[in-house]
Design an enzyme around this catalytic site. Structure first.
Site, PDB file in Angstrom:
ATOM      1  N   GLU A 324     -28.011 -30.512 104.455  1.00 59.09           N
ATOM      2  CA  GLU A 324     -27.989 -30.280 103.002  1.00 59.09           C
ATOM      3  C   GLU A 324     -28.935 -29.128 102.659  1.00 59.09           C
ATOM      4  O   GLU A 324     -29.749 -29.215 101.748  1.00 59.09           O
ATOM      5  CB  GLU A 324     -28.400 -31.549 102.262  1.00 59.09           C
ATOM      6  CG  GLU A 324     -27.535 -32.747 102.597  1.00 59.09           C
ATOM      7  CD  GLU A 324     -27.993 -34.044 101.946  1.00 59.09           C
ATOM      8  OE1 GLU A 324     -27.138 -34.877 101.611  1.00 59.09           O
ATOM      9  OE2 GLU A 324     -29.217 -34.224 101.775  1.00 59.09           O
ATOM     10  N   CYS A 342     -28.082 -32.839  93.152  1.00 63.21           N
ATOM     11  CA  CYS A 342     -29.539 -33.011  93.051  1.00 63.21           C
ATOM     12  C   CYS A 342     -30.278 -31.689  93.261  1.00 63.21           C
ATOM     13  O   CYS A 342     -31.367 -31.493  92.703  1.00 63.21           O
ATOM     14  CB  CYS A 342     -30.030 -34.029  94.072  1.00 63.21           C
ATOM     15  SG  CYS A 342     -29.678 -35.749  93.641  1.00 63.21           S
ATOM     16  N   CYS A 421     -28.179 -40.779  95.277  1.00 63.79           N
ATOM     17  CA  CYS A 421     -29.270 -40.097  94.592  1.00 63.79           C
ATOM     18  C   CYS A 421     -28.776 -39.292  93.395  1.00 63.79           C
ATOM     19  O   CYS A 421     -29.486 -39.155  92.397  1.00 63.79           O
ATOM     20  CB  CYS A 421     -30.020 -39.193  95.561  1.00 63.79           C
ATOM     21  SG  CYS A 421     -28.976 -38.039  96.466  1.00 63.79           S
ATOM     22  N   CYS A 422     -27.550 -38.750  93.458  1.00 67.68           N
ATOM     23  CA  CYS A 422     -27.092 -37.816  92.433  1.00 67.68           C
ATOM     24  C   CYS A 422     -26.769 -38.465  91.084  1.00 67.68           C
ATOM     25  O   CYS A 422     -27.191 -37.950  90.045  1.00 67.68           O
ATOM     26  CB  CYS A 422     -25.893 -37.018  92.944  1.00 67.68           C
ATOM     27  SG  CYS A 422     -26.293 -35.927  94.342  1.00 67.68           S
TER      28      CYS A 422
END
Length: 660
Positions: A324, A342, A421-422
């Site tokens: 990522e 994110c 997480c997003c």
């Protein structure tokens, strides 16, 4: 202040959310969506009540750790952070507008979190339930300080919103425990987390408590990163080579977590994109609080590398699915891109901190680009589906098929993620949008974003109310009404002239106001005067359709063009243009017509043009032929804002189009 005697705070103060009321045709929809749909939906997801979505286990983990339920830990090692980000979003909603029912839910969750905390202040459900006795033994991989940072951010936001100290006291005890564990003194761990986040969170905790211990601890974590010998390698050896992740390289690949060099010596964006941007946000925060010019200089170097060599036109960053991560300068593929949602949110955090340090329009331009394109595009219009990855070119046939280099790319948004997480990150950013519109610094009110509503801003010992109205981003007519607390008060109102705008004009109470070198400083038109109640400033930004081209070193876009109007990047979608978008050509002399379509995707300005398509139906040369295709045929093309794609089912999409 922490640091040398010559250092001093140089930032502008936070604008509280209860002093900013957003009333804006574009953003009202999304803020209402976050309040009425996204936050309740995510609460259901965190409680494993969304049928068909991947389970979260996050709430249940805390209940088990608190002794309220029996069971085993479920999810990622950083699952606690989803709870924290949800709580932070709730806090921003409560600060903006009271909601007793939502506050009651949050209070109940905070009670559970408090019960899950150890007597010494430690708080982490993974190590409490799954690996007791192993806390702080794998900083490179296991996100303990990352989870702590997100819980600190949630606690600060909740205290500011409600005045309730329970969660703030929980995280203060946790931060005190962390301070007792980490440092260069004998008996302490001279380490730092593999995923940056604690650094920016501790500054927030310092700001709300006034306890300089937390600012010093934040600075310690920044200063310690990249020191030799590698702390991660030392811990890896102490664990006998045991790793948490199957790949097992985070303790060795120091570039991945930006620990290859001390932070002040880093000049190129490298490694995991979110980690770098959270680190830079913390660096900017510490620089602002301490006046550390070396930290600020490092921030500027890395900012320049990101936005001039490694950022997509949509404000996406981090082009590689492997890790990522950032790749190398100008490596910006469109179809295999990662551009995690994110990461763009982290870029917005960083840009906002730089604006507080140095009000230069370049920072607000990037903040706006990421916000209106990648971040809004990361969530569907129903508020229940999300993009983790944000491609600029999609062929659904390639996604989830035999070619695994596209496995990370999804042609439609997903309900939830095992690594989620997003979605809560989008929620907390949009819920706190009022913090990003204005800053006040040294007698000047800066307007960074053009979002309608009313703001009560503190200017020294007095207040100024601003009323902003516009139809942005669909047109560039912005109206600001000024109401100083005392008539005749002298101050400066600075309004941003976006980098995409080549022609702008300004009217003050109906009369033209000059925009020259003396007026426009660092991209802001500055109007200094004795303001009277009801003064009206009208900013007019010309908003033509722009043909955007890439730097020649961006191989993926050679011979291609993208369209941008105002802050919005546009794309072609199969729903409007049919399949095989790679066959489309946009002539250089094609007229580009922009028109509002009220019934399309909630009401958008679409762009139409007469383009061309390959005549592939008449191809008879087999797979390869010495004869070219038989030419082109006319095709009417329709471009929509990139943020709105994938709301009408699965299909192809492309931002960059061949130009002839």
């Amino acid at each position: 202040m922490c640091g040398t005697g010559a250092e001093q705070s140089i930032h502008s103060a936070r604008v509280p959310l209860n002093q900013v009321k957003i009333q804006d045709e574009f953003w009202d929809y999304y803020i209402k969506l976050v309040r009425e749909v996204v936050v309740p939906y995510q609460w259901d997801a965190l409680n494993d009540r969304v049928s068909g979505a991947e389970p979260s286990g996050a709430v249940r983990n805390f209940k088990i750790a608190a002794g309220l339920e029996q069971g085993d830990f479920y999810g990622m090692v950083f699952q606690d952070s989803d709870i924290a980000k949800w709580l932070e979003a709730v806090a921003y909603l409560l600060e903006s507008q009271p909601d007793p029912a939502l506050e009651e839910i949050a209070d109940g969750l905070i009670d559970i979190i408090e019960q899950a905390q150890h007597e010494d202040g430690y708080l982490n459900t993974y190590f409490t339930l799954k690996e007791p006795g192993q806390r702080w033994t794998n900083l490179a991989e296991c996100h303990e300080l990352y989870c702590a940072g997100h819980m600190i951010e949630a606690a600060v936001a909740y205290y500011r919103a409600t005045g309730k100290r329970k969660l703030l006291d929980v995280v203060s005890r946790f931060a005190d425990h962390i301070d007792s564990v980490f440092g260069t003194e004998p008996g302490k761990l001279a380490g730092y987390d593999g995923h940056q986040e604690i650094e920016l969170a501790l500054v927030k905790l310092y700001q709300v408590t006034g306890n300089e211990r937390y600012l010093r601890l934040s600075r310690y974590f920044l200063d310690q990163r990249g020191q030799k010998p590698s702390f991660y390698q030392i811990q890896l050896d102490e664990r006998g080579g045991k790793t948490h992740w199957p790949s097992g390289n985070e303790a060795i690949d120091l570039e991945y977590n930006q620990s290859h060099l001390p932070v002040r010596e880093q000049e190129t964006a490298i490694g995991h994109a979110v980690r770098l941007l959270y680190m830079l946000t913390g660096m900017a925060d510490v620089a602002a609080e301490t006046g550390d010019e070396s930290l600020l200089a490092a921030c500027r170097k890395l900012w320049d590398n990101i936005v001039s060599r490694q950022m997509y036109i949509t404000g996406g960053v981090g082009s590689m699915p492997q890790g990522e991560a950032f790749s190398f300068d100008y490596d910006l593929p469109n179809d295999t891109v990662y551009a995690e949602t994110c990461a763009s949110i982290g870029l917005i955090f960083f840009a906002q901190r730089m604006l507080k340090l140095a009000p230069e329009s370049q920072f607000a331009d990037v903040m706006e680009r990421a916000l209106y394109n990648t971040v809004v595009g990361g969530m569907s219009r129903d508020g229940k589906h999300f993009f983790y990855v944000n491609p600029l070119e999609v062929d659904p046939k390639a996604c989830g098929g035999a070619n695994h280099k596209y496995d990370h790319v999804k042609p439609v948004r997903q309900e939830w993620f095992g690594c989620a997480c997003c979605p809560p990150n989008v929620a907390r950013l949009l819920a706190s949008l009022g913090e990003y519109i204005y800053t006040v610094q040294e007698g000047t009110i800066y307007t960074h974003l053009y979002i309608g509503g009313e703001a009560a801003l503190e200017l020294g010992e007095s207040k100024v109310t601003l009323k902003q109205a516009s139809n942005y981003p669909w047109d560039g007519e912005i109206k600001l009404e000024v109401f100083p607390e005392q008539a005749g008060e002298k101050f400066t109102l600075a309004v941003r002239i976006p980098g995409w705008c080549k022609q702008a004009s300004l009217l003050l109470n109906g009369s033209a106001y000059p925009l020259g070198d003396n007026t426009v400083v660092n991209g802001y038109a500055r109007i200094e005067r004795e303001w009277q109640s009801g003064d009206v400033l009208e900013l007019r930004l010309e908003m033509p359709v722009l043909r955007m081209h890439s730097h020649p070193s961006v191989r993926a876009n050679a011979g291609k063009v993208a369209l941008q109007r105002g802050p919005l990047v546009y794309c072609l979608e199969q729903a409007d243009n049919g399949p095989d978008l790679h066959e489309v050509v946009l002539p250089r002399d094609a007229e580009l017509k922009a028109a509002k379509e009220e019934e399309l995707l909630g009401g958008v300005v679409a762009i139409s043009a007469e383009g061309l398509r390959l005549r592939d139906e008449e191809w008879s040369g087999g797979l390869y032929s010495p004869e070219p295709a038989l030419g082109m045929k006319q095709a009417t093309l329709k471009f929509i804002p990139y943020y709105a794609w994938a709301n009408r089912g699965e299909g192809e999409m492309t931002v960059w189009v061949r130009e002839q």
